[in-house]
Design a protein around this motif. Sequence first.
Motif, PDB file in Angstrom:
ATOM      1  N   PHE A 212       0.823  -1.204   0.000  1.00 27.66           N
ATOM      2  CA  PHE A 212       0.000   0.000   0.000  1.00 27.66           C
ATOM      3  C   PHE A 212       0.861   1.260   0.000  1.00 27.66           C
ATOM      4  O   PHE A 212       0.612   2.198  -0.758  1.00 27.66           O
ATOM      5  CB  PHE A 212      -0.926   0.009   1.218  1.00 27.66           C
ATOM      6  CG  PHE A 212      -1.590   1.334   1.448  1.00 27.66           C
ATOM      7  CD1 PHE A 212      -2.506   1.824   0.540  1.00 27.66           C
ATOM      8  CD2 PHE A 212      -1.288   2.093   2.567  1.00 27.66           C
ATOM      9  CE1 PHE A 212      -3.122   3.053   0.743  1.00 27.66           C
ATOM     10  CE2 PHE A 212      -1.886   3.312   2.772  1.00 27.66           C
ATOM     11  CZ  PHE A 212      -2.814   3.799   1.859  1.00 27.66           C
ATOM     12  N   ARG A 348      -9.357  -3.312  -6.942  1.00 23.21           N
ATOM     13  CA  ARG A 348      -9.379  -3.142  -5.489  1.00 23.21           C
ATOM     14  C   ARG A 348      -8.150  -2.371  -5.016  1.00 23.21           C
ATOM     15  O   ARG A 348      -8.244  -1.465  -4.172  1.00 23.21           O
ATOM     16  CB  ARG A 348      -9.417  -4.508  -4.808  1.00 23.21           C
ATOM     17  CG  ARG A 348      -9.539  -4.427  -3.283  1.00 23.21           C
ATOM     18  CD  ARG A 348      -9.141  -5.725  -2.626  1.00 23.21           C
ATOM     19  NE  ARG A 348      -7.737  -6.021  -2.890  1.00 23.21           N
ATOM     20  CZ  ARG A 348      -7.258  -7.232  -3.162  1.00 23.21           C
ATOM     21  NH1 ARG A 348      -8.074  -8.263  -3.232  1.00 23.21           N
ATOM     22  NH2 ARG A 348      -5.975  -7.408  -3.387  1.00 23.21           N
ATOM     23  N   ASN A 349      -6.983  -2.717  -5.568  1.00 21.90           N
ATOM     24  CA  ASN A 349      -5.766  -1.986  -5.209  1.00 21.90           C
ATOM     25  C   ASN A 349      -5.924  -0.503  -5.500  1.00 21.90           C
ATOM     26  O   ASN A 349      -5.563   0.358  -4.686  1.00 21.90           O
ATOM     27  CB  ASN A 349      -4.573  -2.527  -6.002  1.00 21.90           C
ATOM     28  CG  ASN A 349      -4.231  -3.958  -5.657  1.00 21.90           C
ATOM     29  OD1 ASN A 349      -4.616  -4.460  -4.601  1.00 21.90           O
ATOM     30  ND2 ASN A 349      -3.528  -4.630  -6.559  1.00 21.90           N
ATOM     31  N   GLU A 352      -8.203   1.281  -2.980  1.00 22.95           N
ATOM     32  CA  GLU A 352      -7.575   1.532  -1.689  1.00 22.95           C
ATOM     33  C   GLU A 352      -6.580   2.685  -1.774  1.00 22.95           C
ATOM     34  O   GLU A 352      -6.505   3.528  -0.883  1.00 22.95           O
ATOM     35  CB  GLU A 352      -6.880   0.266  -1.196  1.00 22.95           C
ATOM     36  CG  GLU A 352      -7.841  -0.822  -0.749  1.00 22.95           C
ATOM     37  CD  GLU A 352      -7.114  -1.972  -0.080  1.00 22.95           C
ATOM     38  OE1 GLU A 352      -5.864  -1.948  -0.056  1.00 22.95           O
ATOM     39  OE2 GLU A 352      -7.787  -2.882   0.427  1.00 22.95           O
ATOM     40  N   GLY A 357      -6.387   4.281   1.396  1.00 22.79           N
ATOM     41  CA  GLY A 357      -5.976   2.992   1.924  1.00 22.79           C
ATOM     42  C   GLY A 357      -6.770   2.545   3.124  1.00 22.79           C
ATOM     43  O   GLY A 357      -7.883   2.976   3.375  1.00 22.79           O
ATOM     44  N   ARG A 358      -6.175   1.660   3.861  1.00 21.20           N
ATOM     45  CA  ARG A 358      -6.811   1.116   5.050  1.00 21.20           C
ATOM     46  C   ARG A 358      -6.968   2.219   6.081  1.00 21.20           C
ATOM     47  O   ARG A 358      -6.053   2.989   6.328  1.00 21.20           O
ATOM     48  CB  ARG A 358      -5.967  -0.041   5.581  1.00 21.20           C
ATOM     49  CG  ARG A 358      -5.781  -1.145   4.535  1.00 21.20           C
ATOM     50  CD  ARG A 358      -4.623  -2.057   4.866  1.00 21.20           C
ATOM     51  NE  ARG A 358      -4.465  -3.080   3.839  1.00 21.20           N
ATOM     52  CZ  ARG A 358      -3.824  -2.885   2.688  1.00 21.20           C
ATOM     53  NH1 ARG A 358      -3.310  -1.715   2.421  1.00 21.20           N
ATOM     54  NH2 ARG A 358      -3.729  -3.863   1.816  1.00 21.20           N
TER      55      ARG A 358
END
Length: 744
Positions: A212, A348-349, A352, A357-358
């Motif tokens: 990430f 999906r990448n 994010e 991101g997360r």
Amino acid sequence: MSAFGSQVSRAGRQIFEVNERAAEEADRRRRQDVGFQVETQKAQLLIDAGQKAMEIDRDGPANGDGLVNAVDADISTRLDRLVQSVPPDMRAQVKAELAPIRARTVLSAAAQQNEKRTGWFKSNISEAQRIATQQAHDAPDQFEQARATVYGIIDKSDLPEPEKLKARRDTDAALGGAVYTAREMAEPGSQRRRLGIAPEAPAGVTMTGGEFERGQSIASYYRNKGLSPVASAAIAGHFVQENGGRFTGRPGDSGTAFGAAQWREERFEGLQQFAAQRGTTWEDPQTQLDYVEWEGLNGDAGARRAWNELQNAKTLEDATEAMMHFERPQGYQPHSPRGGHGWDNRLRNAREILGGGRQPAGGRDIPVVSAGHVKMDGVDAIVLDRWKAVQNQFGRQLTITSGHRDRVYNKRVGGADKSQHIHGNAIDVSVKGMSKEDRVHLISLASSMGFTGIGVYENSLHLDTGPRRSWGPSYGGESIPAWAKGVLDAHNAGQVEATAPGPLASRDYDLAPEYSGLSFADRLQLAQQSDRAGAEAARSALAQQKAQLEAYTSSLDVRALNFDLTEAEVLADPNLTDADRAPLLRTVRSVANDVSAGERAFADYQNGAMRDLNPLDSDERAVADKAYSTMLKSLSGAAPELVQQQTETFIRNTGIIPQRVQADIRAGFYAKDPALLAAAAGQAVAIQKAAPLAFETMPNGEQVLRDLTTFRTLVEGRNYTRAEAAQEILDQRSDAYHTAERMN
């Protein structure tokens, strides 16, 4: 009246009419003759007037002053003489017919005068920039004085405002670069912080952290280059899927795919050539990221399609699909790109990376929002990341009311001449309806998280990353409201208590004035150079520990090329470990094979067996490249003129432009330095004259051929110097780029 009288009267009228027609015919012929004379004299007049205009232009002042008046006076005198030479009854008609000639001549002179005046101003500005750049290099502390001198000359010129803005930007870039060079020479790696690139920020690309973090670094790099957020995230999402966002590591596809995009075969060879032209290696992260754009503009149909669709993508899905045409994974079909391997993961990448991101343990990030008219694309990524951290800590979503401004818009809205908004280093945030206590808290957070310039207004707060300072509604410290004085005094002293910083925040962030005129992309590039210089300085301290091995390996190429180094010598060398010997042996064998094949090919060339090869056949191109490389070795130490002559002969005989020559020409044509472009164009002209069809069949040579055609037209048809023609091509590219920007 009697019948006889009627007959006489009728006969008289007929005679009168005959005479009248005869007179009219005589007058018509007279006018026709005069008209012929006028046309003849007019043709000679135009020739004489044109020669006179050239004399006036040649003998007049360099800035073109007085050219229009002198040409107007000359053409008017000549036309008056011509009018006076015709019969009086025709003068009005002839004068009216000649009037457009004067108008066209004067307009042409006006255009020439303006061109000369513009060129004169540009020449003066260029000379002033040259002198100031040298001054800034010799005495970096006198940067402001040097820049002010050039700015003064620019401001006094008659150039249009857009050209003045360009001249100021060029000045900032030249002087800032000179200061950077001087200080880096004195202390390698010292300028990163002064460039306003915080140490915690990813300088273009980093090789640490997880997928990430690497993906965000890649996306940030492309955003700083001007790509949209969705396009940048899509590229990063694909690279994470392909190689985890890494630029090196174990090759994929059974050892055949390399780098972030997992380039293979001819595309990987293209990456290696691109790196060689830049003086780097294919492993260099920035080289790989820039090569993506190069392929998008100059590569095969799939890469060009991908780049074009990336520019126009409005959604993340569209951008991710566009990149499928670039990567072409297993299962990919041009008509059904989403069927390629890993589509869901790639999307999906990208999501994010685009969404930050997360989410942190404390909860979701508060989305950054701006008013509809605000231009956010040009805002520095560090500014946005710091604002995101401030807003998360503050706990409320606030609206950005001003972001990046160009100089014209900044002037229209009453912004300061050196506003940080111009450089993308500032935002204004609405605080309408907010209590004084909340405003103080917001200022404290902003100061502690790296914002160094803070302006307080009735309904908004200005935040930037320029020099540390603060002000109130009248743009001075005296107008700071009482409720904000305490917190801003602490801010000015750098004593605001630190709050948990955002991921890119740094309280040591310090954008030096000499670099404030540089764009973020330019500062980012210089920061990367500073990093490399610092790393190189550190590596040099360890060089003595590897002296024997480095001396051995540094002499390898020369010895191998001359067949002085054998496998036995490598195997017997006591300084080498088994791990060292394996790559050296591969290199010796590879070089020996290449040299042998090259010598055979060169012998065929000398014997006339390589005439009129097929430039579209990859095998024949490869043979020609080997022959040319061997020829160059045989010319080692020869005068450049002889090498150029032999190169032209080689291309004329084979019909193929060797890869090395193509690379040199492309590098020159893609350069932003007019001197490099002019040199490459001069070489290309000579090659084209030797082999007229060579560039027609050069792979991906369309842009080079277009620029070469323009160059020859300017030099051979319009008497431009090579340097002037090169600069004109660069200006046309810049105009086309800005036109496209406006259309978008």
